[in-house]
Motif scaffolding. Structure first.
Motif, PDB file in Angstrom:
ATOM      1  N   ILE A 332      35.295  32.982 -18.293  1.00  0.00           N
ATOM      2  CA  ILE A 332      34.836  34.084 -17.452  1.00  0.00           C
ATOM      3  C   ILE A 332      33.431  33.747 -16.978  1.00  0.00           C
ATOM      4  N   GLY A 333      33.146  34.020 -15.734  1.00  0.00           N
ATOM      5  CA  GLY A 333      31.808  33.741 -15.232  1.00  0.00           C
ATOM      6  C   GLY A 333      31.842  33.322 -13.780  1.00  0.00           C
ATOM      7  N   GLY A 334      31.078  32.279 -13.468  1.00  0.00           N
ATOM      8  CA  GLY A 334      30.951  31.836 -12.089  1.00  0.00           C
ATOM      9  C   GLY A 334      29.650  32.317 -11.488  1.00  0.00           C
ATOM     10  N   VAL A 335      29.508  32.146 -10.198  1.00  0.00           N
ATOM     11  CA  VAL A 335      28.262  32.513  -9.526  1.00  0.00           C
ATOM     12  C   VAL A 335      28.011  34.004  -9.715  1.00  0.00           C
ATOM     13  N   SER A 336      26.764  34.325 -10.048  1.00  0.00           N
ATOM     14  CA  SER A 336      26.482  35.709 -10.428  1.00  0.00           C
ATOM     15  C   SER A 336      25.222  36.283  -9.809  1.00  0.00           C
ATOM     16  N   THR A 337      24.306  35.431  -9.375  1.00  0.00           N
ATOM     17  CA  THR A 337      23.023  35.895  -8.863  1.00  0.00           C
ATOM     18  C   THR A 337      22.766  35.203  -7.528  1.00  0.00           C
ATOM     19  N   PHE A 338      22.373  35.977  -6.520  1.00  0.00           N
ATOM     20  CA  PHE A 338      22.363  35.474  -5.152  1.00  0.00           C
ATOM     21  C   PHE A 338      21.018  35.667  -4.475  1.00  0.00           C
ATOM     22  N   ILE A 339      20.805  34.891  -3.424  1.00  0.00           N
ATOM     23  CA  ILE A 339      19.626  35.026  -2.589  1.00  0.00           C
ATOM     24  C   ILE A 339      20.099  35.124  -1.147  1.00  0.00           C
ATOM     25  N   GLY A 340      19.575  36.089  -0.409  1.00  0.00           N
ATOM     26  CA  GLY A 340      20.036  36.319   0.952  1.00  0.00           C
ATOM     27  C   GLY A 340      18.886  36.589   1.896  1.00  0.00           C
ATOM     28  N   ILE A 341      19.216  36.648   3.173  1.00  0.00           N
ATOM     29  CA  ILE A 341      18.219  36.822   4.233  1.00  0.00           C
ATOM     30  C   ILE A 341      18.340  38.220   4.824  1.00  0.00           C
ATOM     31  N   ASN A 342      17.213  38.902   4.935  1.00  0.00           N
ATOM     32  CA  ASN A 342      17.174  40.211   5.572  1.00  0.00           C
ATOM     33  C   ASN A 342      17.576  40.053   7.045  1.00  0.00           C
ATOM     34  N   ALA A 343      18.575  40.795   7.470  1.00  0.00           N
ATOM     35  CA  ALA A 343      19.049  40.692   8.849  1.00  0.00           C
ATOM     36  C   ALA A 343      17.957  41.054   9.852  1.00  0.00           C
ATOM     37  N   SER A 344      16.939  41.792   9.413  1.00  0.00           N
ATOM     38  CA  SER A 344      15.860  42.201  10.313  1.00  0.00           C
ATOM     39  C   SER A 344      14.728  41.180  10.383  1.00  0.00           C
ATOM     40  N   SER A 345      14.810  40.135   9.590  1.00  0.00           N
ATOM     41  CA  SER A 345      13.741  39.137   9.589  1.00  0.00           C
ATOM     42  C   SER A 345      13.693  38.391  10.920  1.00  0.00           C
TER      43      SER A 345
END
Length: 449
Positions: A332-345
């Motif tokens: 059980i597990g896999g990718v769990s924590t993410f980083i993304g870009i604010n669409a308003s940037s």
């Protein structure tokens, strides 16, 4: 309209915790010691033109990216510093908010006009909600254009798509294993618990258990807060599945271990005593402890704080038990924590350069060196992780295929709560297996409809 949507998400996410898999550790899933905290009211609120101004330090123009995360330990700052040293075009300014305030503050900032280009997300549910509200950039084309090899994140990364599009890159992962006390096995003259099925695990736990009352030594320990239905997930099912047979398999096995065999502390005893599972394990009160990768750092902290524990304790790591014998284990597990870009940037290209680094191999080295599991895994990263924790067997939790405990549907967190409530009543003897499954099915229907 977007601010109204964010307000709804804020209400929905107040109950979300860090995914790290199937619940939290005995200390409540706490991250590393909280560091800098910054109220959203003090966040920079420059205009779009001002935020695009270059940082001319060192005589070279650089786009400034404003990055927000919860307090996550020294390695996050090390990753940012390494990126800043390597990038010719971008510099990142990071703000870390205390862990327990982060989700609420992020929602507040996104609902306002605050200067935030990139931010972290610690659950697939939050990623999904923010993608649907229009607050995350669709990075699918950027991934394609960059030639990024997303296969390094495992098959579970594809499951994080929202409407068949990617809205974030993973930088941390979770994985479950079977932890055991080598010294107790050695003293008993019993082989280490490698490559077990769940039935074999239960049999071994019953064989190892001895004593009565407060002096009883248990074969294993699965905490009452653990909401991870191992067999259910490993058999390819989940809490939204119409067929409840795999869920029934797990409930029945837990009942056998907790109540019939008494090879694990009973559910009622755990609830009434408030037992700390890691303390229980390190104190020699049980031989085996299935759990998430955070258990490793919890154990190492115990050993650091009380070196005398090592007189009777040595950590071993085996692959988590399987529903049946297999050459291709699943955990059980896999990718769990993410980083993304604010669409308003206004700085999309520079922001993608940064998040690509954070989800890549160079950044992964810092995560692994801190004893955490990065999303990017290869043999080099496995070696760094094993050296960091000082325990052999890291490959037993890093290498197996991983399946997520969650689905990318808004109702899944509530389904997890319902399952836990009905399973508890069954394990406490307050309802039958049949009634528990029936009640779960009926309550689930109310949520899904």
């Amino acid at each position: 309209m977007k601010k109204k949507i964010i307000s709804c998400i804020l209400a929905c996410t107040m109950g979300l915790g860090l995914l790290v898999g199937c619940g939290s550790s005995d200390n409540g899933g706490a991250t590393a010691a909280d560091t800098a905290t910054q109220d959203s009211s003090s966040a920079e609120t420059d205009t779009a033109a001002e935020t695009a101004e270059a940082d001319t330090a060192g005589g070279q123009d650089k786009v400034v990216i404003h990055y927000y995360s919860w307090s996550e330990g020294d390695y996050l700052q090390q990753m940012v510093d390494a990126f800043n040293a390597s990038s010719e075009n971008v510099t990142v300014e990071m703000t870390q908010v205390s862990s327990d305030e982060y989700d609420d503050k992020l929602m507040t900032m996104l609902a306002g006009d605050n200067d935030i280009d990139v931010f972290n997300m610690r659950s697939t549910s939050l990623l999904s909600n923010l993608a649907k509200s229009g607050n995350l950039t669709d990075i699918s084309q950027m991934i394609n254009d960059s030639g990024m090899d997303i296969s390094t994140y495992g098959t579970g990364f594809a499951d994080t798509k929202v409407d068949d599009k990617f809205y974030g890159l993973p930088y941390r992962a979770s994985a479950y294993g079977l932890f055991y006390n080598k010294k107790m096995f050695d003293a008993k003259g019993v082989a280490y618990p490698d490559n077990l099925t769940w039935d074999e695990y239960a049999d071994l736990a019953a064989e190892l258990s001895e004593g009565t009352g407060a002096d009883r030594i248990y074969g294993g320990y699965i905490p009452d807060w653990n909401n991870c239905a191992y067999i259910t997930l490993q058999e390819g099912s989940n809490f939204a599945d119409d067929d409840l047979s795999a869920l029934q398999d797990w409930w029945e096995l837990e009942n056998r271990m907790y109540n019939t065999d008494n090879s694990h502390m009973s559910y009622s005893d755990m609830v009434s005593s408030g037992t700390d599972g890691i303390n229980f394990f390190c104190s020699g009160k049980c031989y085996m402890y299935p759990g998430g990768e955070w258990s490793i750092s919890d154990v190492l902290t115990m050993l650091k704080n009380d070196p005398t524990i090592a007189d009777n304790f040595e950590l071993g790591i085996a692959t988590v038990p399987q529903p049946a014998k297999t050459d291709d284990p699943v955990t059980i597990g896999g990718v769990s924590t993410f980083i993304g870009i604010n669409a308003s940037s206004e700085k999309q290209e520079a922001a993608f350069e940064f998040i690509s680094y954070m989800a890549g191999k160079e950044a992964a080295k810092y995560i692994a060196a801190a004893g955490a599991i990065p999303a990017y895994i290869d043999d080099d990263i496995t070696a760094v992780f094993e050296e960091a924790i000082g325990v052999s067997g890291a490959a037993n939790i890093l290498n197996p295929s991983k399946i997520s405990e969650t689905l990318m549907i808004p109702e899944y967190t509530e389904l997890q709560t319902i399952e836990k409530e009905e399973r508890e009543l069954y394990l406490l003897g307050e309802q039958s297996l049949e009634d528990g499954l029936k009640n779960f099915e009926e309550r689930r229907a109310e949520v899904m409809n």
